[in-house]
Design an enzyme around this catalytic site. Structure first.
Site, mmCIF file in Angstrom:
data_model
loop_
_atom_site.group_PDB
_atom_site.id
_atom_site.type_symbol
_atom_site.label_atom_id
_atom_site.label_comp_id
_atom_site.label_asym_id
_atom_site.label_seq_id
_atom_site.Cartn_x
_atom_site.Cartn_y
_atom_site.Cartn_z
ATOM 1 C CB CYS A 1 -20.043 -3.405 -14.449
ATOM 2 S SG CYS A 1 -20.060 -2.686 -12.798
ATOM 3 C CB CYS B 1 -24.320 1.664 -12.565
ATOM 4 S SG CYS B 1 -23.246 3.060 -12.891
ATOM 5 C CG ASP C 1 -8.336 3.088 -4.303
ATOM 6 O OD1 ASP C 1 -9.543 3.125 -4.622
ATOM 7 O OD2 ASP C 1 -7.544 2.235 -4.747
ATOM 8 C CE1 TYR D 1 -7.075 2.890 -0.112
ATOM 9 C CE2 TYR D 1 -4.681 3.006 0.033
ATOM 10 C CZ TYR D 1 -5.832 2.394 -0.429
ATOM 11 O OH TYR D 1 -5.722 1.278 -1.195
ATOM 12 C CD GLU E 1 -3.037 -0.674 -0.147
ATOM 13 O OE1 GLU E 1 -2.998 0.432 -0.711
ATOM 14 O OE2 GLU E 1 -3.778 -1.591 -0.545
ATOM 15 C CB CYS F 1 -21.267 -0.542 -18.451
ATOM 16 S SG CYS F 1 -20.582 1.086 -18.073
HETATM 17 FE FE1 SF4 Z 1 -20.253 1.020 -15.752
HETATM 18 FE FE2 SF4 Z 1 -21.361 1.880 -13.515
HETATM 19 FE FE3 SF4 Z 1 -20.122 -0.458 -13.541
HETATM 20 FE FE4 SF4 Z 1 -18.713 1.748 -13.701
HETATM 21 S S1 SF4 Z 1 -19.953 1.111 -11.967
HETATM 22 S S2 SF4 Z 1 -18.467 -0.049 -15.007
HETATM 23 S S3 SF4 Z 1 -20.062 3.056 -14.880
HETATM 24 S S4 SF4 Z 1 -21.925 0.080 -14.694
#
Ligand code: SF4
Length: 348
Positions: free
Chosen positions: A201, A207, A139, A121, A38, A198
């Protein structure tokens, strides 16, 4: 545990980055390895840190071993990583842990924060990753992910407080260390500054920025101030296969590190004139200008340096100066700014 945390942990179990300082999911990592990594990762990329981390662990496998090493050896191994105050604090912190804590890191955020060079942190990261404390770890990666997830219009750095609170709301009591590392990994590999992936993700459905189609607009940042440019002339004085180096004062920028003698690094429109140069050297014609400029950027300013070189008829003895063999320049641990100057002189 919120469904956000559960989804992220499931993603982490399948997609985490394998990094040398990490433990397997669910296991506790070595606090020394977490702390060392870190500290190195502050302002430095994972790719660069890997080599340094491996070298440090090989040379000093425990905090007690690191504490027993001379500071100069630590600074030498650190050379090239930059931000040398980190290396001095690293050594200081190792000494405190070895001397006052019997070689064991404290296992609370407050206890860790009291150690030299350990800020909010790092304390939170070690507490979560090594001791399973449900600390809120934020972070740069986490700032980006959270501000996109919530489509936070507030600008950084002012938004840090809100981001912290939002992160705290979803940090689970179970596997908080894996959760923190999962957030870092998500930011580093999926929710990247440009072109976030995305589709891959685990938070895509939740999101807000993805729903609005404007993820790259986040995090919002206050406009940066322009960095000023400082200018200096540095001296490359050689004698009998050796170059004259300076051991810099222990405090301040690059404190305690070796470097070239130079005029002060001041903000100015042009370079210092001869009258301001190294006055211990007799004649005006003594120095030959080296072609080109050595440029380096620090956190708060750019530095442009002109080099002048000369062959000394005898060894000058300057305060804090020492002569180092030219063919072993790599061994002395020159910080990058001076390594660039040396490179310019040698025409590489
Ligand atoms: Fe996309 Fe939101 Fe996931 Fe980031 S957090 S990759 S902006 S879906």
């Amino acid at each position: 545990m919120t469904s956000l945390a559960a989804d992220l942990l499931a993603w982490y179990d399948a997609n985490r980055r394998r990094l040398p300082w990490r433990a397997e999911p669910g296991a506790h990592a070595d606090p020394y390895a977490v702390w060392l990594s870190e500290v190195m990762l502050q302002q430095t990329t994972v790719a660069t840190v890997k080599d340094y981390f491996a070298r440090f662990m090989k040379k000093w496998p425990t905090v007690t071993a690191l504490a027993a090493a001379p500071l100069d050896d630590v600074l030498k191994e650190w050379a090239g990583l930059g931000y040398y105050a980190r290396a001095r604090n690293l050594h200081k912190c190792a000494t405190v842990v070895a001397r006052d804590f019997g070689g064991k890191f404290p296992d609370t955020e407050a206890g860790l924060r009291a150690l030299p060079g350990v800020g909010d942190y790092t304390a939170a990261a070690i507490a979560a990753i090594a001791f399973d404390v449900p600390a809120t770890v934020v972070d740069g990666n986490v700032e980006r992910v959270i501000s996109r997830l919530r489509r936070l219009e507030e600008e950084l750095p002012g938004a840090k407080k809100s981001i912290r609170a939002l992160t705290g709301e979803i940090t689970p009591d179970r596997r908080p260390g894996d959760f923190a590392q999962a957030m870092m990994d998500l930011g580093a590999t999926v929710c990247t500054p440009r072109n976030p992936k995305c589709l891959l993700c685990p938070w895509a459905r939740a999101c807000a920025a993805r729903a609005a189609g404007d993820a790259e607009r986040f995090p919002q940042k206050a406009p940066k101030k322009e960095k000023p440019t400082r200018r200096a002339v540095a001296f490359w004085l050689v004698h009998d296969g050796h170059v004259l180096l300076e051991r810099r004062a222990p405090k301040g920028l690059l404190g305690g590190m070796p470097g070239l003698y130079s005029t002060p690094w001041t903000e100015r429109p042009d370079f210092p004139a001869k009258a301001e140069w190294l006055t211990s050297v007799p004649s005006d014609d003594y120095w030959k200008p080296v072609e080109g400029l050595a440029k380096h950027t620090f956190t708060h300013f750019h530095l442009e340096t002109r080099l002048v070189s000369a062959k000394a008829a005898q060894r000058l003895n300057l305060e804090n100066g020492f002569w180092h063999p030219l063919d072993r320049l790599d061994d002395v641990g020159l910080p990058t700014v001076f390594a660039k100057m040396a490179k310019l002189v040698s025409g590489q």
